[in-house]
Enzyme design. Structure first.
Site, PDB file in Angstrom:
ATOM      1  N   CYS A 252      42.112  36.731  39.337  1.00  0.00           N
ATOM      2  CA  CYS A 252      42.056  37.407  40.614  1.00  0.00           C
ATOM      3  C   CYS A 252      42.834  36.646  41.696  1.00  0.00           C
ATOM      4  O   CYS A 252      44.049  36.626  41.661  1.00  0.00           O
ATOM      5  CB  CYS A 252      40.597  37.648  41.011  1.00  0.00           C
ATOM      6  SG  CYS A 252      40.394  38.943  42.259  1.00  0.00           S
ATOM      7  N   HIS A 344      38.713  40.624  36.553  1.00  0.00           N
ATOM      8  CA  HIS A 344      37.597  39.697  36.358  1.00  0.00           C
ATOM      9  C   HIS A 344      37.112  39.745  34.901  1.00  0.00           C
ATOM     10  O   HIS A 344      36.277  40.587  34.547  1.00  0.00           O
ATOM     11  CB  HIS A 344      36.436  40.069  37.286  1.00  0.00           C
ATOM     12  CG  HIS A 344      36.687  39.795  38.727  1.00  0.00           C
ATOM     13  ND1 HIS A 344      35.667  39.542  39.623  1.00  0.00           N
ATOM     14  CD2 HIS A 344      37.830  39.729  39.442  1.00  0.00           C
ATOM     15  CE1 HIS A 344      36.177  39.336  40.829  1.00  0.00           C
ATOM     16  NE2 HIS A 344      37.493  39.456  40.730  1.00  0.00           N
ATOM     17  N   GLU A 346      35.087  37.919  33.365  1.00  0.00           N
ATOM     18  CA  GLU A 346      33.723  37.461  33.109  1.00  0.00           C
ATOM     19  C   GLU A 346      32.742  38.624  33.011  1.00  0.00           C
ATOM     20  O   GLU A 346      31.576  38.428  32.659  1.00  0.00           O
ATOM     21  CB  GLU A 346      33.284  36.477  34.197  1.00  0.00           C
ATOM     22  CG  GLU A 346      32.767  37.073  35.472  1.00  0.00           C
ATOM     23  CD  GLU A 346      33.844  37.776  36.276  1.00  0.00           C
ATOM     24  OE1 GLU A 346      33.527  38.769  36.962  1.00  0.00           O
ATOM     25  OE2 GLU A 346      35.018  37.345  36.216  1.00  0.00           O
TER      26      GLU A 346
END
Length: 373
Positions: A252, A344, A346
């Site tokens: 990001c 992202h 994650e």
């Protein structure tokens, strides 16, 4: 009242805390994951509108927090749930918003606001409730128009840790990674630790000398809010680390800073990408990944050919592109051990399609250590 800087007004019901809040109005397209959105430091300074109409039915809990607090400047929903109905819930969303002082609004046509922002772009806005709702329309608009623009704004200092700390590896240890906290999420740190890294989380105030003194095996730049063009000090830190041969992974905001470190420019998107359902093409494999996004800026790199870094870091390719608008979603350096993605991986919240990138980072670090023996 929700007031946009062009004078558009939407009347609704007070939600969360009462008062006044100012920020950049943006919309997020996720149907779930509102707790992870609210506690994502990347949303600092933004009034977030949820395009899904029904929000709050799963309540709030301590496990799904992506940071220690709620970061959004304000929250806009259409139909807040009147009942919390999830076995993991510990509190209601409304209670947490009120406790955190987050001024919100409900009961407005969020489809209309979304279409307005999509047509005219993200813009400054304000939510006014309680006594602030009785200000005149002219007074409210003047307050909104006096607010800060997101372009040119550095928010890293507001969201970064003030003290360095370490998470020990929980998987088979492969080395250590220095994480520059520009608004990092808890899940990101956990995934790095699971891949065998001792994770040294550093304040955004550290210097290149501070990072190199740790003798880490790799460097990681996190997600975060703000304009990457206002973070030149972090760009110079990254250039120093790359010249020292440190393997690098950024997500990001970390993707935008890698782009600038390599010599590319960045620019503000009209309304950005926010949500957990954004289609991205991995150009190396041809695989389409559904990914989680939160970015209002992007890297201006050519997508039709391999480029040469103007800063002396060799060849660079655009590894991923967004299928909605062809925005650069990833960079891969071909002559140094460095790559990044704009989204992202994650998956907090969101699908797990891109979680393999943490494995790619681990493999890159292992390969780099073997070549330097």
């Amino acid at each position: 009242m929700l007031v946009l800087e062009d004078g558009t007004r939407y009347e609704g019901r007070a939600y969360g805390a009462r008062g006044r809040t100012l920020g950049e109005a943006v919309f997020a397209t996720g149907m779930t994951g509102y707790q992870e959105t609210l506690t994502d430091p990347s949303y600092a300074g933004q009034i977030v509108l949820m395009t899904a109409p029904h929000i709050g039915n799963t309540g709030m809990n301590d496990e799904d927090m992506e940071s220690a607090r709620i970061w959004v400047a304000g929250f806009v929903v259409r139909d807040p749930s009147r009942v919390v109905s999830n076995f993991r819930s510990q509190r209601s969303l409304d209670d947490d918003l009120a406790a955190a002082g987050i001024v919100g609004i409900s009961g407005i046509d969020t489809r209309a606001v979304t279409r307005h922002i999509r047509s005219l772009g993200a813009m400054r806005a304000g939510v006014f409730s309680g006594d602030e709702a009785y200000l005149s329309p002219g007074e409210q608009l003047a307050l909104v128009q006096s607010g800060e623009q997101m372009a040119g704004r550095n928010l890293s200092g507001a969201v970064s840790t003030s003290e360095r700390y370490t998470l020990p590896a929980t998987g088979e240890r492969v080395g250590s990674v220095a994480v520059l906290d520009l608004g990092v999420k808890t899940s990101t740190l956990n995934y790095l630790a699971e891949r065998g890294f001792d994770v040294h989380v550093l304040p955004q105030t550290v210097t290149a000398d501070d990072v190199l003194a740790l003798q880490p095996d790799a460097l990681f730049f996190s997600n975060g809010p703000g304009d990457p063009s206002a973070s030149e000090r972090h760009v110079e830190l990254l250039r120093s680390a790359l010249r020292a041969g440190l393997p690098y992974f950024g997500i990001c905001f970390g993707n935008q800073l890698l782009g600038r470190a390599l010599g590319f420019d960045t620019y503000k998107l009209p309304f950005g990408h926010r949500g957990i359902n954004q289609p991205v093409l991995d150009r190396a494999t041809g695989r389409v990944e559904i990914t989680a996004h939160n970015h209002g800026f992007a890297v201006a790199a050519p997508t039709d050919a391999i480029s040469e870094s103007s800063q002396g870091f060799g060849r660079v390719e655009v590894s991923h592109v967004d299928l909605n608008d062809d925005v650069v979603e990833g960079l891969n350096c071909l002559d140094i051990p460095a790559f990044s993605v704009q989204y992202h991986p994650e998956s907090a919240a969101g699908p797990h399609d891109a979680n393999y990138l943490f494995d790619r980072f681990r493999d890159m670090v292992i390969a780099s250590k073997e070549t330097t023996r």
